[in-house]
Write an enzyme that holds these catalytic residues in place. Structure first.
Site, PDB file in Angstrom:
ATOM      1  N   LYS A 276      -8.745  11.224 -12.382  1.00  7.82           N
ATOM      2  CA  LYS A 276      -9.544  11.945 -11.388  1.00  7.82           C
ATOM      3  C   LYS A 276     -10.705  12.661 -12.073  1.00  7.82           C
ATOM      4  O   LYS A 276     -10.613  12.983 -13.257  1.00  7.82           O
ATOM      5  CB  LYS A 276      -8.666  13.003 -10.697  1.00  7.82           C
ATOM      6  CG  LYS A 276      -7.687  12.452  -9.693  1.00  7.82           C
ATOM      7  CD  LYS A 276      -6.914  13.575  -9.020  1.00  7.82           C
ATOM      8  CE  LYS A 276      -5.901  13.026  -8.041  1.00  7.82           C
ATOM      9  NZ  LYS A 276      -6.492  12.338  -6.879  1.00  7.82           N
ATOM     10  N   ARG A 350       2.605   6.861  -3.017  1.00  6.92           N
ATOM     11  CA  ARG A 350       3.300   5.780  -2.299  1.00  6.92           C
ATOM     12  C   ARG A 350       4.264   5.042  -3.233  1.00  6.92           C
ATOM     13  O   ARG A 350       5.265   4.493  -2.797  1.00  6.92           O
ATOM     14  CB  ARG A 350       2.263   4.846  -1.665  1.00  6.92           C
ATOM     15  CG  ARG A 350       1.325   4.213  -2.659  1.00  6.92           C
ATOM     16  CD  ARG A 350       0.051   3.664  -2.013  1.00  6.92           C
ATOM     17  NE  ARG A 350      -0.977   4.690  -1.824  1.00  6.92           N
ATOM     18  CZ  ARG A 350      -2.161   4.464  -1.282  1.00  6.92           C
ATOM     19  NH1 ARG A 350      -2.469   3.250  -0.859  1.00  6.92           N
ATOM     20  NH2 ARG A 350      -3.037   5.447  -1.154  1.00  6.92           N
TER      21      ARG A 350
HETATM   22  N1  BES Z   1      -2.568  13.394  -4.363  1.00  9.21           N
HETATM   23  C1  BES Z   1      -3.637  12.528  -4.036  1.00  9.21           C
HETATM   24  C2  BES Z   1      -4.176  12.776  -2.624  1.00  9.21           C
HETATM   25  C3  BES Z   1      -4.997  14.010  -2.426  1.00  9.21           C
HETATM   26  C4  BES Z   1      -6.321  14.042  -2.770  1.00  9.21           C
HETATM   27  C5  BES Z   1      -4.430  15.106  -1.818  1.00  9.21           C
HETATM   28  C6  BES Z   1      -7.082  15.179  -2.539  1.00  9.21           C
HETATM   29  C7  BES Z   1      -5.190  16.227  -1.578  1.00  9.21           C
HETATM   30  C8  BES Z   1      -6.506  16.267  -1.931  1.00  9.21           C
HETATM   31  C9  BES Z   1      -3.199  11.067  -4.105  1.00  9.21           C
HETATM   32  O1  BES Z   1      -2.257  10.790  -5.076  1.00  9.21           O
HETATM   33  C10 BES Z   1      -4.409  10.278  -4.438  1.00  9.21           C
HETATM   34  O2  BES Z   1      -4.933  10.457  -5.506  1.00  9.21           O
HETATM   35  N2  BES Z   1      -4.837   9.420  -3.526  1.00  9.21           N
HETATM   36  C11 BES Z   1      -5.996   8.642  -3.727  1.00  9.21           C
HETATM   37  C12 BES Z   1      -5.712   7.252  -3.205  1.00  9.21           C
HETATM   38  C13 BES Z   1      -6.765   6.242  -3.574  1.00  9.21           C
HETATM   39  C14 BES Z   1      -6.738   5.981  -5.054  1.00  9.21           C
HETATM   40  C15 BES Z   1      -6.487   4.967  -2.804  1.00  9.21           C
HETATM   41  C16 BES Z   1      -7.146   9.297  -2.940  1.00  9.21           C
HETATM   42  O3  BES Z   1      -6.906   9.831  -1.864  1.00  9.21           O
HETATM   43  O4  BES Z   1      -8.256   9.295  -3.458  1.00  9.21           O
HETATM   44 MN    MN Z   2      -3.142  10.383  -6.947  1.00  9.05          MN
END
Ligand code: BES
Ligand code: MN
Ligand code: ZN
Length: 495
Positions: A276, A350
């Site tokens: 990230k 997931r």
């Molecule tokens: N934990 C995150 C989702 C999230 C992001 C929650 C920002 C709260 C605030 C999750 O694990 C994630 O990183 N999801 C990705 C999925 C993508 C790679 C398909 C996302 O939402 O960017």
């Molecule tokens: Mn994630």
């Protein structure tokens, strides 16, 4: 904090602060009228002066009011009388608490006397209690000088004599929900170097001891034995060992099928190799809020000793980049046997949930609800007000939506149409773990749905609702009110 229900005259209450409502347009509530008469129109005079007009959530403190025993009176605005809703009522309660002069230790509310469309004494009293406790929450910060608890420790709720029994029950429910929310907030707010999978396991054991739940905390070897290749794939990048927490509250009728709650417990989400960006990455300590809401709901269930069978399942680990970490392109074999091509290691929630959903099958559940801070896309779609709701069963969805309305912890149903499923096609495995940018929260739910075919299932995406950013940064305790209300309603039906 101690709550007591009383009936009788408000002017006789011995309290640091008596909270009295005023409607917009300088219209007095019944208690305000009553006190105004005893106090030679003191309240009317204040309103006439223009210092307070009754606007929703405005407040004003009055001292030395003749004819009342209370040290002070706190006038709180309720807005337009004809438009008063439970939401406004909760706002007024919160504003009253926030406006309390420093050091006030006990207060008395007269507010449940107001009539609100589609509400009753039980609803008003439980919202008053829950909101009061929520508004006095102090963040469990780790500082040289430990933050002190809010000084408020006694709250009296004034009701009609005939309402006493309903109000007592409401206090119990409001308090139980608030205690669950507090645990959920505390766990979310803890730093990720303290709130590890092992720590969550210990908290589950502590809860189990307190309320008599059955508990198991499975370690890596046991998780391997179960064949949870997808969950272990995420965990392998971290030095923190993963845990699978299983809690059981068995107070329902014999042979009653349990409700299972499955919570995402990523104790820190760096994104893994699909790292990230750095800004605000600290907020990914909240990626275990699904797990925390399961623990918080169990606390509420334990407090209420609900006559229901409930199972809690929490897969928990970190998502880290390292020499051992998952790589984009890796193929994992899930416990269900489906193979998964990991196209993005940041879509890890997931991957741990799918194995927990398969594990849930052994309990032959009447319903499974998973709770997860799953996608940023859900925040884009719905903002921070509702949680996203997905379900393979419309009557289960309806139950959850209603519980959300009732508890003011709302969800909004999103589509789970077949048309979206093909976005998860993979050339190299049974299924890919991402489905592209379009409908990101929906394809995440579609992924989970592949592992939830054997029972009625719903998924709550709480990425936008579990915590707040900015000045009031912290966990919100959601969706504990929704989940607890859902379980209370299931217990009522099972009677
Ligand atoms: N934990 C995150 C989702 C999230 C992001 C929650 C920002 C709260 C605030 C999750 O694990 C994630 O990183 N999801 C990705 C999925 C993508 C790679 C398909 C996302 O939402 O960017
Ligand atoms: Mn994630
Ligand atoms: Zn995550």
């Amino acid at each position: 904090m101690e709550f007591s229900i009383k009936s009788g005259n408000p002017e006789k209450l011995r309290t640091d602060c008596l909270v009295v409502g005023v409607f917009e347009g300088r219209k007095l509530s019944d208690s305000a009228k009553h006190i105004d008469t005893l106090a030679n129109k003191a309240i009317s005079e204040v309103l006439k002066s223009g210092d307070m007009e009754g606007k929703l959530a405005s407040t004003l403190v009055m001292h030395h009011v003749a004819g009342v025993t209370a040290t002070r009176i706190l006038l709180v605005g309720l807005g337009k009388q004809a438009e008063l809703t439970e939401r406004h009522f909760r706002q007024a309660v919160r504003a009253s608490i926030k406006a309390l002069p420093k050091g006030v230790q006990n207060i008395a509310f007269t507010l449940t006397e107001v009539s609100i469309k589609k509400s009753d004494i039980q609803s008003k009293a439980s919202h008053l209690v829950e909101t009061t406790i929520d508004a006095t929450y102090v963040v469990n910060a780790i500082k040289e000088k430990k933050p002190e608890d809010h000084p408020l420790d006694k709250v009296t709720v004034l009701v009609e004599k005939s309402e006493t029994a309903a109000a007592e029950l409401a206090v119990k429910q409001g308090q139980s929900i608030a205690k669950g929310m507090r645990l959920t907030k505390d766990l979310g707010n803890l730093p990720p170097n303290i709130c590890t999978p092992t720590y969550l396991g210990e908290q589950a054991k502590k809860l189990a001891k307190e309320y008599g739940f059955k508990v198991e905390v499975l370690d890596k070897a046991q998780i391997e034995k179960l064949g949870m290749g997808s969950f272990l794939g995420v965990a392998q990048g971290s030095l923190e060992p993963p845990k699978l927490i299983v809690l059981q509250h068995n107070k329902g009728k014999k042979n009653q099928k349990p409700v299972a709650l499955v919570g995402k417990g990523i104790t820190f989400d760096t994104g893994g190799i699909s790292l990230k960006p750095g800004s605000d990455m600290d907020e990914m300590k909240y990626d275990m809020c699904g797990a925390a809401s399961v623990l918080g709901t169990f606390k509420a269930v334990g407090e209420l000793d609900l006559p229901l069978n409930v199972v809690g399942i929490i897969p928990t680990c970190d998502n880290m980049p390292s020499g051992n970490a998952l790589k984009p392109g890796d193929v994992l074999t899930s416990m269900a046997g489906l193979t998964i091509e990991v196209l993005n290691t940041d879509a890890e929630g997931r991957l741990i949930l799918c194995d927990a959903l398969t594990y849930a099958e052994r309990f032959e559940p009447s319903a499974v609800v998973d709770i997860a801070t799953l996608t940023g896309a859900c925040v884009i779609a719905l903002g921070h007000h509702p949680s996203g709701l997905f379900s393979n069963n419309d009557s289960l969805a309806k139950e959850l939506l209603e519980a959300g309305e009732k508890s003011h912890d709302r969800a909004w149903q999103m589509p789970l149409w077949e048309e979206y499923q093909s976005q998860l096609d993979s050339n190299f495995a049974d299924i890919a773990n991402i489905g592209g940018r379009a409908g990101g929260s929906i394809t995440a739910a579609c992924f989970l749905s592949r592992f939830a075919k054997k029972y009625d299932w719903a998924h709550l995406d709480i990425a936008g609702t579990a915590w707040k950013s900015g000045k009031e940064k912290g966990g919100t305790g959601r969706p504990v009110p929704l989940l607890t209300t859902f379980l209370i309603q299931r217990a009522d039906k099972a009677k």
